[in-house]
Design a protein around this motif. Sequence first.
Motif, PDB file in Angstrom:
ATOM      1  N   PRO A  44       0.709  -1.275   0.047  1.00 58.53           N
ATOM      2  CA  PRO A  44       0.192  -0.089   0.081  1.00 58.53           C
ATOM      3  C   PRO A  44       0.925   1.402  -0.021  1.00 58.53           C
ATOM      4  N   GLU A  45       1.921   1.240   0.565  1.00 58.26           N
ATOM      5  CA  GLU A  45       2.892   2.397   0.557  1.00 58.26           C
ATOM      6  C   GLU A  45       3.482   2.823  -0.769  1.00 58.26           C
ATOM      7  N   ARG A  46       3.244   1.770  -1.646  1.00 58.68           N
ATOM      8  CA  ARG A  46       3.443   2.369  -2.998  1.00 58.68           C
ATOM      9  C   ARG A  46       2.106   2.104  -3.988  1.00 58.68           C
ATOM     10  N   ASN A  71       0.181  -0.314  -4.347  1.00 59.91           N
ATOM     11  CA  ASN A  71       0.272  -1.545  -4.903  1.00 59.91           C
ATOM     12  C   ASN A  71       0.887  -1.569  -6.312  1.00 59.91           C
ATOM     13  N   ALA A  72       1.801  -0.577  -6.550  1.00 60.60           N
ATOM     14  CA  ALA A  72       2.600  -0.880  -7.814  1.00 60.60           C
ATOM     15  C   ALA A  72       3.164  -2.259  -7.725  1.00 60.60           C
ATOM     16  N   MET A  73       2.909  -2.627  -9.085  1.00 63.93           N
ATOM     17  CA  MET A  73       3.554  -4.107  -9.365  1.00 63.93           C
ATOM     18  C   MET A  73       4.549  -4.273 -10.149  1.00 63.93           C
ATOM     19  N   PRO A  83      -5.302   2.647   0.168  1.00 63.97           N
ATOM     20  CA  PRO A  83      -6.223   3.619  -0.538  1.00 63.97           C
ATOM     21  C   PRO A  83      -6.514   3.167  -1.983  1.00 63.97           C
ATOM     22  N   SER A  84      -5.565   2.400  -2.737  1.00 63.38           N
ATOM     23  CA  SER A  84      -5.694   2.243  -4.157  1.00 63.38           C
ATOM     24  C   SER A  84      -5.785   0.742  -4.299  1.00 63.38           C
ATOM     25  N   PHE A  85      -6.447   0.310  -5.393  1.00 61.00           N
ATOM     26  CA  PHE A  85      -6.462  -1.149  -5.789  1.00 61.00           C
ATOM     27  C   PHE A  85      -4.901  -1.340  -6.490  1.00 61.00           C
ATOM     28  N   GLY A  92     -10.355   3.120  -4.806  1.00 64.92           N
ATOM     29  CA  GLY A  92      -9.283   4.002  -5.318  1.00 64.92           C
ATOM     30  C   GLY A  92      -8.736   3.970  -6.907  1.00 64.92           C
ATOM     31  N   HIS A  93      -7.640   4.137  -6.937  1.00 66.60           N
ATOM     32  CA  HIS A  93      -6.891   3.966  -8.448  1.00 66.60           C
ATOM     33  C   HIS A  93      -6.716   2.567  -8.865  1.00 66.60           C
ATOM     34  N   ALA A  94      -7.248   2.484 -10.237  1.00 62.64           N
ATOM     35  CA  ALA A  94      -6.720   1.320 -10.662  1.00 62.64           C
ATOM     36  C   ALA A  94      -6.152   1.715 -11.906  1.00 62.64           C
ATOM     37  N   GLY A 138      -3.259   1.547 -15.218  1.00 62.44           N
ATOM     38  CA  GLY A 138      -2.715   0.643 -16.377  1.00 62.44           C
ATOM     39  C   GLY A 138      -2.508  -0.902 -15.884  1.00 62.44           C
ATOM     40  N   ALA A 139      -1.740  -1.344 -15.665  1.00 66.51           N
ATOM     41  CA  ALA A 139      -1.510  -3.006 -15.136  1.00 66.51           C
ATOM     42  C   ALA A 139      -2.744  -3.304 -14.162  1.00 66.51           C
ATOM     43  N   GLY A 140      -3.066  -2.252 -13.206  1.00 70.94           N
ATOM     44  CA  GLY A 140      -3.994  -2.346 -12.054  1.00 70.94           C
ATOM     45  C   GLY A 140      -5.292  -2.442 -12.632  1.00 70.94           C
ATOM     46  N   MET A 191      -6.505   3.817 -18.434  1.00 72.42           N
ATOM     47  CA  MET A 191      -5.578   2.770 -19.192  1.00 72.42           C
ATOM     48  C   MET A 191      -4.447   3.595 -19.488  1.00 72.42           C
ATOM     49  N   LYS A 192      -3.452   3.784 -18.781  1.00 72.35           N
ATOM     50  CA  LYS A 192      -2.463   4.920 -18.855  1.00 72.35           C
ATOM     51  C   LYS A 192      -1.364   4.561 -19.836  1.00 72.35           C
ATOM     52  N   GLU A 193      -1.320   3.170 -20.228  1.00 75.59           N
ATOM     53  CA  GLU A 193       0.081   2.814 -21.229  1.00 75.59           C
ATOM     54  C   GLU A 193       0.324   3.613 -22.477  1.00 75.59           C
ATOM     55  N   ASP A 218      -0.403  -4.193 -22.508  1.00 81.55           N
ATOM     56  CA  ASP A 218      -0.204  -5.563 -22.912  1.00 81.55           C
ATOM     57  C   ASP A 218      -0.271  -6.734 -21.908  1.00 81.55           C
ATOM     58  N   LEU A 219      -1.074  -6.532 -20.727  1.00 85.80           N
ATOM     59  CA  LEU A 219      -1.307  -7.617 -19.922  1.00 85.80           C
ATOM     60  C   LEU A 219      -2.663  -8.074 -19.956  1.00 85.80           C
ATOM     61  N   THR A 220      -3.090  -8.213 -21.270  1.00 88.68           N
ATOM     62  CA  THR A 220      -4.392  -9.116 -21.704  1.00 88.68           C
ATOM     63  C   THR A 220      -5.546  -8.324 -21.306  1.00 88.68           C
TER      64      THR A 220
HETATM   65  N1  CAA Z   1       5.435   2.863  -9.339  1.00 90.78           N
HETATM   66  C1  CAA Z   1       6.032   3.212  -8.350  1.00 90.78           C
HETATM   67  N2  CAA Z   1       5.865   3.971  -7.374  1.00 90.78           N
HETATM   68  C2  CAA Z   1       4.593   4.463  -7.200  1.00 90.78           C
HETATM   69  C3  CAA Z   1       3.635   4.162  -8.266  1.00 90.78           C
HETATM   70  C4  CAA Z   1       4.242   3.376  -9.216  1.00 90.78           C
HETATM   71  N3  CAA Z   1       3.498   3.127 -10.486  1.00 90.78           N
HETATM   72  N4  CAA Z   1       2.611   4.593  -7.783  1.00 90.78           N
HETATM   73  C5  CAA Z   1       2.904   5.475  -6.677  1.00 90.78           C
HETATM   74  N5  CAA Z   1       4.028   5.246  -6.250  1.00 90.78           N
HETATM   75  C6  CAA Z   1       4.762   5.614  -5.020  1.00 90.78           C
HETATM   76  C7  CAA Z   1       4.699   7.125  -5.123  1.00 90.78           C
HETATM   77  O1  CAA Z   1       6.088   7.486  -5.750  1.00 90.78           O
HETATM   78  C8  CAA Z   1       4.687   7.462  -3.617  1.00 90.78           C
HETATM   79  O2  CAA Z   1       6.034   7.257  -3.196  1.00 90.78           O
HETATM   80  P1  CAA Z   1       6.669   8.020  -1.995  1.00 90.78           P
HETATM   81  O3  CAA Z   1       5.830   8.054  -0.681  1.00 90.78           O
HETATM   82  O4  CAA Z   1       8.076   7.465  -1.867  1.00 90.78           O
HETATM   83  O5  CAA Z   1       6.879   9.685  -2.607  1.00 90.78           O
HETATM   84  C9  CAA Z   1       3.774   6.478  -3.058  1.00 90.78           C
HETATM   85  O6  CAA Z   1       3.639   5.581  -3.809  1.00 90.78           O
HETATM   86  C10 CAA Z   1       2.396   7.024  -2.877  1.00 90.78           C
HETATM   87  O7  CAA Z   1       2.123   7.693  -4.021  1.00 90.78           O
HETATM   88  P2  CAA Z   1       1.464   8.967  -4.119  1.00 90.78           P
HETATM   89  O8  CAA Z   1       1.826   9.954  -3.191  1.00 90.78           O
HETATM   90  O9  CAA Z   1       1.242   9.692  -5.365  1.00 90.78           O
HETATM   91  O10 CAA Z   1      -0.139   8.589  -3.751  1.00 90.78           O
HETATM   92  P3  CAA Z   1      -1.536   9.312  -4.077  1.00 90.78           P
HETATM   93  O11 CAA Z   1      -2.562   8.464  -3.326  1.00 90.78           O
HETATM   94  O12 CAA Z   1      -1.521  10.794  -3.896  1.00 90.78           O
HETATM   95  O13 CAA Z   1      -1.804   9.028  -5.682  1.00 90.78           O
HETATM   96  C11 CAA Z   1      -1.787   7.738  -7.677  1.00 90.78           C
HETATM   97  C12 CAA Z   1      -2.232   7.754  -6.084  1.00 90.78           C
HETATM   98  C13 CAA Z   1      -2.721   8.289  -8.501  1.00 90.78           C
HETATM   99  C14 CAA Z   1      -1.988   6.229  -7.958  1.00 90.78           C
HETATM  100  C15 CAA Z   1      -0.368   8.117  -8.172  1.00 90.78           C
HETATM  101  O14 CAA Z   1       0.616   7.512  -7.374  1.00 90.78           O
HETATM  102  C16 CAA Z   1      -0.089   7.845  -9.325  1.00 90.78           C
HETATM  103  O15 CAA Z   1      -0.410   8.438 -10.364  1.00 90.78           O
HETATM  104  N6  CAA Z   1       1.131   6.780  -9.784  1.00 90.78           N
HETATM  105  C17 CAA Z   1       1.521   6.476 -10.946  1.00 90.78           C
HETATM  106  C18 CAA Z   1       0.517   5.774 -11.804  1.00 90.78           C
HETATM  107  C19 CAA Z   1       1.195   5.385 -13.144  1.00 90.78           C
HETATM  108  O16 CAA Z   1       1.337   5.960 -14.035  1.00 90.78           O
HETATM  109  N7  CAA Z   1       1.318   3.768 -13.341  1.00 90.78           N
HETATM  110  C20 CAA Z   1       1.711   3.385 -14.502  1.00 90.78           C
HETATM  111  C21 CAA Z   1       0.763   2.799 -15.360  1.00 90.78           C
HETATM  112  S1  CAA Z   1       1.073   2.162 -16.801  1.00 90.78           S
HETATM  113  C22 CAA Z   1       0.882   0.363 -16.581  1.00 90.78           C
HETATM  114  O17 CAA Z   1       0.730   0.098 -15.223  1.00 90.78           O
HETATM  115  C23 CAA Z   1       1.286  -0.791 -17.422  1.00 90.78           C
HETATM  116  C24 CAA Z   1       2.204  -0.763 -18.248  1.00 90.78           C
HETATM  117  O18 CAA Z   1       2.669  -1.784 -18.546  1.00 90.78           O
HETATM  118  C25 CAA Z   1       2.914   0.382 -18.848  1.00 90.78           C
END
Ligand code: CAA
Length: 271
Positions: free
Chosen positions: A33-35, A37-39, A68-70, A131-133, A135-137, A157-159, A167-169
């Motif tokens: 959750p601290e990231r 749920n970045a994967m 807070p986010s999926f 919360g947020h889902a 790209g891959a989420g 769908m941010k890709e 590309d994750l189906t």
């Molecule tokens: N990768 C790595 N770290 C991430 C992350 C991600 N995708 N998303 C959030 N985090 C980290 C942040 O850097 C932050 O770290 P710190 O505390 O060290 O600063 C922490 O998680 C909390 O994030 P926020 O403070 O931004 O949290 P928020 O609740 O205000 O916002 C959010 C949530 C809207 C999801 C925002 O974090 C965000 O926009 N994240 C990036 C989303 C993104 O672009 N993802 C990639 C999509 S493309 C994909 O998934 C598929 C592919 O194959 C390309």
Amino acid sequence: MADTTTPTEEELAAAGVRLDIAGAVATVSLARPERRNAMTGRTWTALAHVGQSLPESVRIVVVKGDGPSFSAGIDLAMFTPEGVEGERSLMRDLRDGAPDHAALADTIAGYQAGFLWLRRPGIVSIAAVQGHAIGAGFQLALSCDMRILADDARLCMKEPALGLVPDLTGTKPLVEIVGASRAMELCLTAREVSAEEARDLRLAEAVVEGTALDETVDDLVAGLLDTPAEAAAATKKLLRQAPDNTLEEQAKAEREAQVERLAALARNERD
Ligand code: CAA
């Protein structure tokens, strides 16, 4: 070769995944959750391992995210030359001028395996999304048979906005649910879809207050478990193949499935 051994706690923890199995219900939680749920690649290969090793007694899989986010999608560090500690950088080899495209495609196939199993007939998968889902989420939620959204859910769908493709189906279910034109609009603008709009687009089976998300999913699970397992699996198989079949092919598939069901019911009555 499928790895049917149970994933270890260490493997799951390193992948940011938690697995809880209670009878016929498995709950897979994204647990970073601290990231948000970045994967990473390891998350997806661990999800594939979970799918391969699930006991046959499991009929329902709930996919959810802690905090807070999926899921904020791919860990953006995967795109940096440094990559994620202990994992292969997607960019380093290409940048260093030794692009092995086939090997990279194989790596992605391994990631996709983490998503594909959620459609198989023997289980029903449900994404519980708050919360947020992104790209891959979003694609993980789309991989599930059903989606229950909290009213604060935001799908994106941010890709393409990052110069990539989804590309994750996720493209097939997205097009099947919302149609090609709307799918294009959503992907090529990479805009966020609110929970309310997601319901209108049929991307959500239900939208509920955040505090009611778990209870709503529990009620759905209970309803699904009321249906006999074999009938549920056979019906899911039929429904999943319907879009790709002609009417005649589908009618034939229905007949064949029904004959099997009737035979099984008769067998049960005899025994
Ligand atoms: N990768 C790595 N770290 C991430 C992350 C991600 N995708 N998303 C959030 N985090 C980290 C942040 O850097 C932050 O770290 P710190 O505390 O060290 O600063 C922490 O998680 C909390 O994030 P926020 O403070 O931004 O949290 P928020 O609740 O205000 O916002 C959010 C949530 C809207 C999801 C925002 O974090 C965000 O926009 N994240 C990036 C989303 C993104 O672009 N993802 C990639 C999509 S493309 C994909 O998934 C598929 C592919 O194959 C390309």
